[in-house]
Design an enzyme around this catalytic site. Structure first.
Site: not given
Ligand SMILES: Cc1ncc(COP(=O)(O)O)c(C=O)c1O
Length: 425
Positions: A155, A246, A275
């Site tokens: 994700f 990520d 986050k």
């Molecule tokens: C691993 C990861 N990358 C990217 C995102 C996307 O982040 P945002 O919702 O702040 O755009 C998330 C959100 O859950 C995530 O868990």
């Protein structure tokens, strides 16, 4: 009083209690239905506790989905918010922003990064990483059609490029055409990476980067395999392919280390964060080593990214993590939580097939043979006064604030036990 002075009329400021009038029905009449919401309106928090508009108390093991690092209304955040909002909250990135420089310095001094770009969210941070990788591919690797490998069950966000990067068709359905230049491989499978790098090397096409989570969060709390990641680093060193992590969900202390990559003993070329970095104030960041510093002025930007307000608060979060030795708490509470969840798994044989995670990002996987879903467990836990969040259909995720106490972990375990009793009765 000077005639230019603006006087704020106290009576024109709505009292916070007027927000409680927004019960779920009237809310849905105005707000788009992009979320399947639980019937709960939260209005107040302190530490790991939240209260709804009816005054009912909950123990928060969601933390805004792995975001409220220091819990709710932490004095360090309250103080940083107050101090900065009274001083300066926003100016353009066309000027130097001292708070941004200070936060970037902290990140660089506490990671393998050499430069930071600030934005507002995880998806934006990943977009920045994707753009940087493409520019690097064009300008340094001389690849006309760069391909980025990502993983099944990953994700990476909800923008068009990041849903394309996300290796889960359910997030892409109905939003085609997707962004070209992505290819998916199974997670923790090194042979698949080697095969993709060699098979995709054709004409103008070549693999330029791998974008991967050190631990897959949304995809079911699946930790990366150390041997796999070390081999991945070796392959990237040999081929020039960029390794991008990520760290949006797992970074900033949640794993028990400051960055998830420390768990794997491997440094990325680029990594992203959001986050937990702001402890609940919107901020995102993309970090890179110097040799990846290929953006020129005007090639990437964000109006709000790195503004004085967000950076001052994120800096307070980072300093508090360090000063209060919170990473040690994350490691100890994580062990306590996993031991307790394993005891619960043993108490309900046949229902729970796995308990896994790092630090304070943990998943409890329900046996595929039972009908029970993660949403069922989350609903039963809410009834007991505990907030949890699913990570896919069969995994219940535990991502409390990093300041959670031993007593709160014990209470959460008792509430999960009670929820399982009702579900298995
Ligand atoms: C691993 C990861 N990358 C990217 C995102 C996307 O982040 P945002 O919702 O702040 O755009 C998330 C959100 O859950 C995530 O868990």
């Amino acid at each position: 009083m000077n005639s230019d002075t603006v006087v704020v009329q106290q009576s024109s400021i709505s009292s916070p209690s007027s927000f409680s009038a927004f019960d779920p029905k009237s809310f849905d009449a105005y707000v788009m239905s992009t979320y399947a919401r639980f019937p709960l309106s939260l209005e107040r928090g302190a530490g790991c506790r939240l209260w709804d508009t009816e005054g009912r108390e909950y123990l928060d093991f969601v933390a805004g989905i792995a975001t409220c690092t220091l819990g709710h209304a932490h004095p360090a955040i309250v103080e940083a918010v107050k101090r900065q909002i009274q001083k300066l909250h926003h100016v353009s990135n066309l000027y130097y922003i001292p708070e941004q420089g200070e936060l970037a310095k902290w990140i660089v001094e506490h990671s393998c990064a050499e430069r930071v770009f600030f934005c507002n969210s995880g998806a934006e941070a990943n977009e920045a990483a994707i753009k940087l990788a493409r520019k690097y591919a064009h300008s340094v690797l001389e690849i006309e059609q760069p391909i980025i490998l990502t993983c099944h069950s990953s994700f990476h966000g909800r923008t068009l490029a990041t849903i394309t990067a996300t290796g889960q068709p359910k997030y892409q359905k109905n939003f085609e055409p997707l962004v070209p230049g992505f290819h998916y491989v199974p997670y923790n499978d090194i042979a698949a990476v080697e095969a993709a790098i060699s098979e995709l090397d054709e004409g103008d096409y070549r693999v330029a980067a791998i974008l991967i989570e050190p631990l897959q969060g949304e995809g079911g709390v699946r930790p990366g395999d150390i041997a796999y990641f070390q081999k991945l680093r070796q392959i990237c060193d040999e081929t020039g392919v960029l390794l991008i992590f990520d760290e949006v969900q797992v970074g900033v202390g949640r794993s028990g280390k400051l960055w998830g990559y420390e768990y794997l003993g491997v440094e990325p070329d680029i990594f992203t964060s959001a986050k937990g970095l702001g402890g609940g104030i919107p901020i995102g960041a993309m970090m890179a080593k110097k040799f990846c510093d290929v953006f020129q002025p005007g090639e990437h930007a964000s109006t709000f990214g790195g503004n004085p307000f967000a950076c001052a608060v994120a800096f307070a979060v980072c300093q508090t993590l360090e000063k209060e030795n919170i990473l040690q708490n994350v490691q100890q509470r994580g062990e306590q939580l996993r031991a307790g969840l394993r005891a619960i798994a043993a108490k309900y044989p046949g229902y729970i097939s796995d308990v896994r995670g790092w630090g304070l990002i943990n998943g409890l996987e329900l046996d595929p043979q039972v009908e029970l879903t993660a949403a069922d467990v989350v609903k039963a836990a809410i009834d007991q006064g505990l907030l949890l969040v699913p990570a896919g259909p069969k995994v219940v995720r535990f991502v409390p604030p990093l300041i959670v106490t031993p007593k709160e972990v014990d209470t959460a375990l008792q509430l999960v036990d009670k929820a399982m009793t009702t579900l298995t009765a």
